[in-house]
Scaffold this active site. Structure first.
Site, PDB file in Angstrom:
ATOM      1  N   ASP A  71      91.103-100.520  52.155  1.00 33.95           N
ATOM      2  CA  ASP A  71      90.394-101.779  52.374  1.00 33.95           C
ATOM      3  C   ASP A  71      89.260-101.891  51.366  1.00 33.95           C
ATOM      4  O   ASP A  71      88.718-100.877  50.923  1.00 33.95           O
ATOM      5  CB  ASP A  71      89.831-101.857  53.796  1.00 33.95           C
ATOM      6  CG  ASP A  71      89.477-103.288  54.156  1.00 33.95           C
ATOM      7  OD1 ASP A  71      90.360-104.036  54.604  1.00 33.95           O
ATOM      8  OD2 ASP A  71      88.317-103.685  53.936  1.00 33.95           O
ATOM      9  N   TYR A 144      79.880-109.132  52.196  1.00 34.17           N
ATOM     10  CA  TYR A 144      80.001-108.376  53.459  1.00 34.17           C
ATOM     11  C   TYR A 144      78.803-107.454  53.651  1.00 34.17           C
ATOM     12  O   TYR A 144      78.301-107.286  54.762  1.00 34.17           O
ATOM     13  CB  TYR A 144      81.307-107.566  53.472  1.00 34.17           C
ATOM     14  CG  TYR A 144      82.529-108.429  53.684  1.00 34.17           C
ATOM     15  CD1 TYR A 144      82.946-108.790  54.973  1.00 34.17           C
ATOM     16  CD2 TYR A 144      83.264-108.906  52.602  1.00 34.17           C
ATOM     17  CE1 TYR A 144      84.065-109.587  55.163  1.00 34.17           C
ATOM     18  CE2 TYR A 144      84.384-109.705  52.780  1.00 34.17           C
ATOM     19  CZ  TYR A 144      84.778-110.044  54.063  1.00 34.17           C
ATOM     20  OH  TYR A 144      85.874-110.845  54.260  1.00 34.17           O
TER      21      TYR A 144
HETATM   22  O1  CP3 Z   1      97.622-105.783  50.885  1.00 35.11           O
HETATM   23  C1  CP3 Z   1      97.859-104.692  51.439  1.00 35.11           C
HETATM   24  O2  CP3 Z   1      98.852-104.493  52.157  1.00 35.11           O
HETATM   25  C2  CP3 Z   1      96.938-103.520  51.129  1.00 35.11           C
HETATM   26  C3  CP3 Z   1      95.843-103.234  51.971  1.00 35.11           C
HETATM   27  C4  CP3 Z   1      94.668-104.199  52.104  1.00 35.11           C
HETATM   28  C5  CP3 Z   1      94.017-104.435  53.340  1.00 35.11           C
HETATM   29  N1  CP3 Z   1      92.904-105.191  53.106  1.00 35.11           N
HETATM   30  C6  CP3 Z   1      94.464-103.906  54.621  1.00 35.11           C
HETATM   31  C7  CP3 Z   1      93.915-104.448  55.877  1.00 35.11           C
HETATM   32  C8  CP3 Z   1      93.953-104.904  51.131  1.00 35.11           C
HETATM   33  C9  CP3 Z   1      94.250-105.053  49.642  1.00 35.11           C
HETATM   34  C10 CP3 Z   1      92.837-105.518  51.781  1.00 35.11           C
HETATM   35  C11 CP3 Z   1      91.821-106.319  51.079  1.00 35.11           C
HETATM   36  C12 CP3 Z   1      90.743-106.950  51.837  1.00 35.11           C
HETATM   37  N2  CP3 Z   1      90.086-106.464  52.940  1.00 35.11           N
HETATM   38  C13 CP3 Z   1      90.140-108.177  51.485  1.00 35.11           C
HETATM   39  C14 CP3 Z   1      90.514-109.005  50.265  1.00 35.11           C
HETATM   40  C15 CP3 Z   1      91.729-109.813  50.491  1.00 35.11           C
HETATM   41  C16 CP3 Z   1      91.575-110.921  51.499  1.00 35.11           C
HETATM   42  O3  CP3 Z   1      92.249-110.827  52.539  1.00 35.11           O
HETATM   43  O4  CP3 Z   1      90.826-111.852  51.237  1.00 35.11           O
HETATM   44  C17 CP3 Z   1      89.134-108.448  52.429  1.00 35.11           C
HETATM   45  C18 CP3 Z   1      88.231-109.671  52.443  1.00 35.11           C
HETATM   46  C19 CP3 Z   1      89.095-107.351  53.334  1.00 35.11           C
HETATM   47  C20 CP3 Z   1      88.177-107.140  54.490  1.00 35.11           C
HETATM   48  C21 CP3 Z   1      88.908-107.116  55.759  1.00 35.11           C
HETATM   49  N3  CP3 Z   1      89.749-106.101  56.154  1.00 35.11           N
HETATM   50  C22 CP3 Z   1      88.904-108.086  56.781  1.00 35.11           C
HETATM   51  C23 CP3 Z   1      88.129-109.384  56.733  1.00 35.11           C
HETATM   52  C24 CP3 Z   1      89.749-107.627  57.803  1.00 35.11           C
HETATM   53  C25 CP3 Z   1      89.982-108.234  59.162  1.00 35.11           C
HETATM   54  C26 CP3 Z   1      90.973-109.339  59.076  1.00 35.11           C
HETATM   55  C27 CP3 Z   1      92.165-109.071  59.941  1.00 35.11           C
HETATM   56  O5  CP3 Z   1      93.263-109.514  59.552  1.00 35.11           O
HETATM   57  O6  CP3 Z   1      92.024-108.424  61.002  1.00 35.11           O
HETATM   58  C28 CP3 Z   1      90.301-106.401  57.377  1.00 35.11           C
HETATM   59  C29 CP3 Z   1      91.254-105.558  58.132  1.00 35.11           C
HETATM   60  C30 CP3 Z   1      92.510-105.175  57.451  1.00 35.11           C
HETATM   61  N4  CP3 Z   1      92.616-104.797  56.146  1.00 35.11           N
HETATM   62  C31 CP3 Z   1      93.773-105.054  58.073  1.00 35.11           C
HETATM   63  C32 CP3 Z   1      94.662-104.590  57.101  1.00 35.11           C
HETATM   64  C33 CP3 Z   1      96.112-104.247  57.270  1.00 35.11           C
HETATM   65  C34 CP3 Z   1      94.070-105.289  59.547  1.00 35.11           C
HETATM   66  C35 CP3 Z   1      93.509-104.101  60.280  1.00 35.11           C
HETATM   67  C36 CP3 Z   1      94.271-103.606  61.470  1.00 35.11           C
HETATM   68  O7  CP3 Z   1      95.338-102.992  61.336  1.00 35.11           O
HETATM   69  O8  CP3 Z   1      93.723-103.812  62.561  1.00 35.11           O
END
Ligand code: CP3
Length: 336
Positions: A71, A144
């Site tokens: 992440d 963030y």
């Molecule tokens: O793309 C992929 O499969 C690779 C892994 C990846 C994740 N986050 C896994 C994740 C990548 C490249 C990210 C990038 C990320 N993380 C961004 C930039 C891209 C975008 O979406 O704008 C941002 C802003 C984040 C911060 C973040 N992480 C947020 C806001 C959240 C919560 C949103 C949600 O969907 O719950 C996450 C959690 C997150 N990152 C999950 C995953 C698979 C879900 C977590 C879970 O399994 O509970």
């Protein structure tokens, strides 16, 4: 690797494809591993399990690239800022007050498991499949860190950008240095190319966009490219609007991710002639499937025919996407 050939400017047809957030909650096998890990951060820091979820969508759908499972907020955590993921609410950090609490030297020890994930994934991936390493763009990560949570408002960050720009720039300087080291670590561990997620680039007015988005991205890209000749880097300045062309010209990216709102033909007209695009299918269409999805896909494929392109969504895949629609998406691309 078709994916890297496209980034090198070759017209590969059908275009290589991967999907942002392709490892995630829409996959039952991801949910099972996630439950085994306990929480999301533990999953990101467990090389065995993180490598497994990175590979799951490759095995299932045969995408042309895998993206490291981690992440963008692991880096501020490694710098010493607290991070937790509130179930169903997204990330929470204690809003940053004092940059002296951030310790650049300590970060590599904390993100070491992520680099180990890269090593393991590269060993296990098919040779034809590229591995994408990534980090958040400094402006997005700073949003963030300064606001302490997501949502898109980022009022504290936006106020500080006017009232105390020196503080914001000091945070960005630390993030820029830390990001260069972190991404170099991913390249050394076996990542075949890199992506910078500048997901909240669009909240900044033009003058701030130049200072807070373009400049740090440019510094990161030029440092990494001078140390790693031939390395390809994708930028994703989401919601950049008309600043997109300037971002492409100035930052030094090899390809640029397009959000859903940007008309791909308008982007082609505005950006330098050989710009390689990635995106911009609406993730909602992947949930809906059927004719609306296929029509939109064919329109994108039509717009990019004869040029190098990377097929992707305009933002991350959502947890409610039926797998059958992903299978269909792959069929439509391969038959194009
Ligand atoms: O793309 C992929 O499969 C690779 C892994 C990846 C994740 N986050 C896994 C994740 C990548 C490249 C990210 C990038 C990320 N993380 C961004 C930039 C891209 C975008 O979406 O704008 C941002 C802003 C984040 C911060 C973040 N992480 C947020 C806001 C959240 C919560 C949103 C949600 O969907 O719950 C996450 C959690 C997150 N990152 C999950 C995953 C698979 C879900 C977590 C879970 O399994 O509970």
């Amino acid at each position: 690797m078709k994916f890297i050939q496209a980034l090198q400017g070759e017209t590969v047809w059908p275009p290589p494809v991967w999907l942002m957030r392709q490892a995630g909650r829409y996959l039952p096998e991801y949910r099972a591993v996630r439950a085994q890990a306990g929480d999301f951060i533990s999953l990101c820091l467990n090389p065995t399990l993180a490598a497994e979820v990175t590979l799951q969508p490759i095995r299932k759908f045969g995408f042309d690239a895998a993206i490291l499972f981690s992440d963008i907020l692991i880096l501020p955590m490694a710098l010493g800022q607290g991070l937790r993921f509130a179930e169903g609410e997204g990330p929470r950090l204690p809003p940053l007050e004092d940059i002296s609490t951030l310790r650049l030297g300590r970060a590599p020890g904390i993100y070491a498991p992520v680099l180990e994930t890269v090593r393991r994934v590269r060993t296990e991936l098919p040779e034809k499949t590229a591995l994408i390493g990534f980090a958040g763009g400094p402006a997005t990560v700073a949003c963030y860190m300064l606001d302490g949570q997501g949502g898109g408002d980022f009022l504290r960050t936006r106020k500080l950008a006017y009232e105390d720009p020196g503080f914001v720039e000091a945070v960005l300087d630390i993030l820029t240095e830390a990001t260069i080291a972190y991404l170099q670590g991913q390249v050394d561990a076996g990542a075949n190319c890199l992506m910078l997620f500048e997901s909240w680039a669009g909240i900044f007015p033009a003058a701030q966009f130049r200072k807070f988005v373009i400049n740090p991205n440019k510094r990161i890209i030029s440092a990494l490219k001078s140390r790693n000749p031939g390395l390809k880097i994708i930028g994703f300045p989401r919601l950049a609007g008309l600043m997109l062309a300037e971002y492409v010209r100035e930052s030094g990216v090899d390809a640029v991710g397009l959000d859903t709102v940007t008309d791909i033909r308008a982007a082609q007209a505005a950006c330098p002639e050989n710009t390689i695009f990635q995106g911009n299918l609406d993730p909602l269409l992947l949930k809906l499937g059927g004719k609306p999805m296929e029509d939109a896909m064919r329109d994108i494929l039509h717009a990019v025919r004869g040029r190098p392109h990377i097929f992707n969504l305009g933002h991350g895949i959502t947890p409610d996407v039926p797998e059958a629609n992903v299978v269909r998406l792959m069929e439509v691309i391969r038959a194009s």
